[in-house]
Write a protein that holds these residues in place. Sequence first.
Motif, PDB file in Angstrom:
ATOM      1  N   LYS A   8       0.834  -1.207   0.000  1.00 35.76           N
ATOM      2  CA  LYS A   8       0.000   0.000   0.000  1.00 35.76           C
ATOM      3  C   LYS A   8       0.866   1.253   0.000  1.00 35.76           C
ATOM      4  CE  LYS A   8      -3.770   2.544   2.013  1.00 35.76           C
ATOM      5  NZ  LYS A   8      -3.458   3.668   1.184  1.00 35.76           N
ATOM      6  N   ARG A   9       1.903   1.257   0.791  1.00 37.80           N
ATOM      7  CA  ARG A   9       2.787   2.431   0.843  1.00 37.80           C
ATOM      8  C   ARG A   9       3.477   2.653  -0.502  1.00 37.80           C
ATOM      9  NH1 ARG A   9       3.122   7.284   1.738  1.00 37.80           N
ATOM     10  NH2 ARG A   9       5.216   8.088   1.951  1.00 37.80           N
ATOM     11  N   ARG A  10       3.885   1.554  -1.156  1.00 42.02           N
ATOM     12  CA  ARG A  10       4.520   1.682  -2.475  1.00 42.02           C
ATOM     13  C   ARG A  10       3.547   2.313  -3.470  1.00 42.02           C
ATOM     14  NH1 ARG A  10       4.823  -1.780  -6.948  1.00 42.02           N
ATOM     15  NH2 ARG A  10       3.946  -3.491  -5.749  1.00 42.02           N
ATOM     16  N   LEU A  11       2.294   1.886  -3.443  1.00 36.17           N
ATOM     17  CA  LEU A  11       1.292   2.466  -4.349  1.00 36.17           C
ATOM     18  C   LEU A  11       1.037   3.944  -4.030  1.00 36.17           C
ATOM     19  CD1 LEU A  11      -1.256  -0.481  -4.686  1.00 36.17           C
ATOM     20  CD2 LEU A  11       0.480   0.268  -6.324  1.00 36.17           C
ATOM     21  N   ASP A  12       1.023   4.281  -2.739  1.00 37.60           N
ATOM     22  CA  ASP A  12       0.855   5.689  -2.333  1.00 37.60           C
ATOM     23  C   ASP A  12       2.012   6.550  -2.852  1.00 37.60           C
ATOM     24  OD1 ASP A  12      -1.518   5.182  -0.998  1.00 37.60           O
ATOM     25  OD2 ASP A  12      -0.592   5.114   0.998  1.00 37.60           O
ATOM     26  N   ILE A  13       3.212   6.044  -2.724  1.00 43.23           N
ATOM     27  CA  ILE A  13       4.394   6.796  -3.182  1.00 43.23           C
ATOM     28  C   ILE A  13       4.343   6.980  -4.694  1.00 43.23           C
ATOM     29  CG2 ILE A  13       6.903   6.715  -3.445  1.00 43.23           C
ATOM     30  CD1 ILE A  13       6.993   5.305  -0.687  1.00 43.23           C
ATOM     31  N   ILE A  14       3.997   5.926  -5.409  1.00 38.85           N
ATOM     32  CA  ILE A  14       3.901   6.026  -6.875  1.00 38.85           C
ATOM     33  C   ILE A  14       2.849   7.060  -7.272  1.00 38.85           C
ATOM     34  CG2 ILE A  14       3.211   4.761  -8.959  1.00 38.85           C
ATOM     35  CD1 ILE A  14       4.580   2.279  -7.679  1.00 38.85           C
ATOM     36  N   HIS A  15       1.732   7.063  -6.565  1.00 35.53           N
ATOM     37  CA  HIS A  15       0.678   8.059  -6.843  1.00 35.53           C
ATOM     38  C   HIS A  15       1.179   9.484  -6.560  1.00 35.53           C
ATOM     39  CE1 HIS A  15      -3.320   9.713  -7.313  1.00 35.53           C
ATOM     40  NE2 HIS A  15      -3.203  10.301  -6.137  1.00 35.53           N
ATOM     41  N   ALA A 153      13.775   7.810  -2.903  1.00 32.68           N
ATOM     42  CA  ALA A 153      14.576   7.119  -1.886  1.00 32.68           C
ATOM     43  C   ALA A 153      13.670   6.279  -0.983  1.00 32.68           C
ATOM     44  CB  ALA A 153      15.362   8.130  -1.065  1.00 32.68           C
ATOM     45  N   GLU A 154      12.527   6.845  -0.602  1.00 34.05           N
ATOM     46  CA  GLU A 154      11.585   6.102   0.232  1.00 34.05           C
ATOM     47  C   GLU A 154      11.031   4.896  -0.529  1.00 34.05           C
ATOM     48  OE1 GLU A 154       7.440   6.660   2.783  1.00 34.05           O
ATOM     49  OE2 GLU A 154       8.304   8.399   1.761  1.00 34.05           O
ATOM     50  N   LEU A 155      10.772   5.083  -1.815  1.00 31.12           N
ATOM     51  CA  LEU A 155      10.254   3.993  -2.635  1.00 31.12           C
ATOM     52  C   LEU A 155      11.239   2.826  -2.681  1.00 31.12           C
ATOM     53  CD1 LEU A 155       8.010   2.960  -4.505  1.00 31.12           C
ATOM     54  CD2 LEU A 155       9.161   4.123  -6.398  1.00 31.12           C
ATOM     55  N   GLU A 156      12.508   3.149  -2.804  1.00 28.17           N
ATOM     56  CA  GLU A 156      13.526   2.092  -2.812  1.00 28.17           C
ATOM     57  C   GLU A 156      13.509   1.329  -1.483  1.00 28.17           C
ATOM     58  OE1 GLU A 156      15.183   1.135  -5.498  1.00 28.17           O
ATOM     59  OE2 GLU A 156      14.136   2.734  -6.568  1.00 28.17           O
ATOM     60  N   GLY A 157      13.378   2.059  -0.384  1.00 24.60           N
ATOM     61  CA  GLY A 157      13.315   1.415   0.930  1.00 24.60           C
ATOM     62  C   GLY A 157      12.076   0.550   1.078  1.00 24.60           C
ATOM     63  N   VAL A 158      10.955   1.049   0.577  1.00 28.06           N
ATOM     64  CA  VAL A 158       9.709   0.285   0.662  1.00 28.06           C
ATOM     65  C   VAL A 158       9.804  -0.978  -0.203  1.00 28.06           C
ATOM     66  CG1 VAL A 158       7.251   0.332   0.025  1.00 28.06           C
ATOM     67  CG2 VAL A 158       8.245   2.229   1.293  1.00 28.06           C
ATOM     68  N   GLU A 162       9.432  -4.650   1.122  1.00 29.68           N
ATOM     69  CA  GLU A 162       8.446  -5.542   0.520  1.00 29.68           C
ATOM     70  C   GLU A 162       9.106  -6.881   0.131  1.00 29.68           C
ATOM     71  OE1 GLU A 162       4.734  -4.827  -2.563  1.00 29.68           O
ATOM     72  OE2 GLU A 162       6.625  -3.820  -2.978  1.00 29.68           O
ATOM     73  N   GLN A 163      10.296  -6.792  -0.448  1.00 28.55           N
ATOM     74  CA  GLN A 163      11.018  -8.015  -0.828  1.00 28.55           C
ATOM     75  C   GLN A 163      11.384  -8.841   0.405  1.00 28.55           C
ATOM     76  OE1 GLN A 163      14.333  -6.696  -3.191  1.00 28.55           O
ATOM     77  NE2 GLN A 163      13.050  -6.264  -4.995  1.00 28.55           N
ATOM     78  N   ASP A 164      11.796  -8.148   1.457  1.00 25.61           N
ATOM     79  CA  ASP A 164      12.136  -8.856   2.705  1.00 25.61           C
ATOM     80  C   ASP A 164      10.903  -9.533   3.301  1.00 25.61           C
ATOM     81  OD1 ASP A 164      14.719  -7.993   2.361  1.00 25.61           O
ATOM     82  OD2 ASP A 164      14.597  -6.394   3.884  1.00 25.61           O
ATOM     83  N   ALA A 165       9.748  -8.856   3.220  1.00 26.27           N
ATOM     84  CA  ALA A 165       8.506  -9.427   3.746  1.00 26.27           C
ATOM     85  C   ALA A 165       8.096 -10.651   2.939  1.00 26.27           C
ATOM     86  CB  ALA A 165       7.395  -8.377   3.736  1.00 26.27           C
TER      87      ALA A 165
END
Length: 175
Positions: A8-15, A153-158, A162-165
């Motif tokens: 969800k956070r990744r989609l928010d950042i992309i938006h 930068a935040e997107l890369e962290g998210v 996400e990959q770790d999860a």
Amino acid sequence: MCLLMFHKRRLDIIHQQYEKNARLNEITMKIHDLQQYASNIADGTISISDMGSTPASMFNRTLMYMSYAHNGAILGANANMQQIMMLPNVQAQMAQMTDPNQQMMYQQWIFQNLYAQQREQFAKQETKLLNEQEKQLQQEKTKIETQLKMLQAELEGVRQGEQDAVKQWKPEYVA
């Protein structure tokens, strides 16, 4: 649950990136239009060629400027003309001219110069306003570009989270 939060956070950042890029494009276009308009009025007059190259977003402003500058220059030139005609050296110059046509041409020459000076003043004033608007747009553009870098930068962290999860929830089969 953690995976869904990252997603969800990744989609928010992309938006947010999409919205900021759209605003950035809008600002860039406004700056371009302001610069084109400024170059059209730089000499204090606007030709038919200038009108043809005026961006659509600035067309009404160009028409208003033409009217405002012309009418203001006429008023200013008339006011200055009255003052100049009262000067003793101008009155002496006029008295030396016996031909009324010469006097009229001399007055017309003075008026045209005063009108040109007034138009130049209006062009300077409009250019000053345009520079201020461009400066504000540049500041907003810089702010958005900085925000976009932070979002990236935040997107890369998210994405990493996400990959770790995904790895955490991935079942491991042992044979």
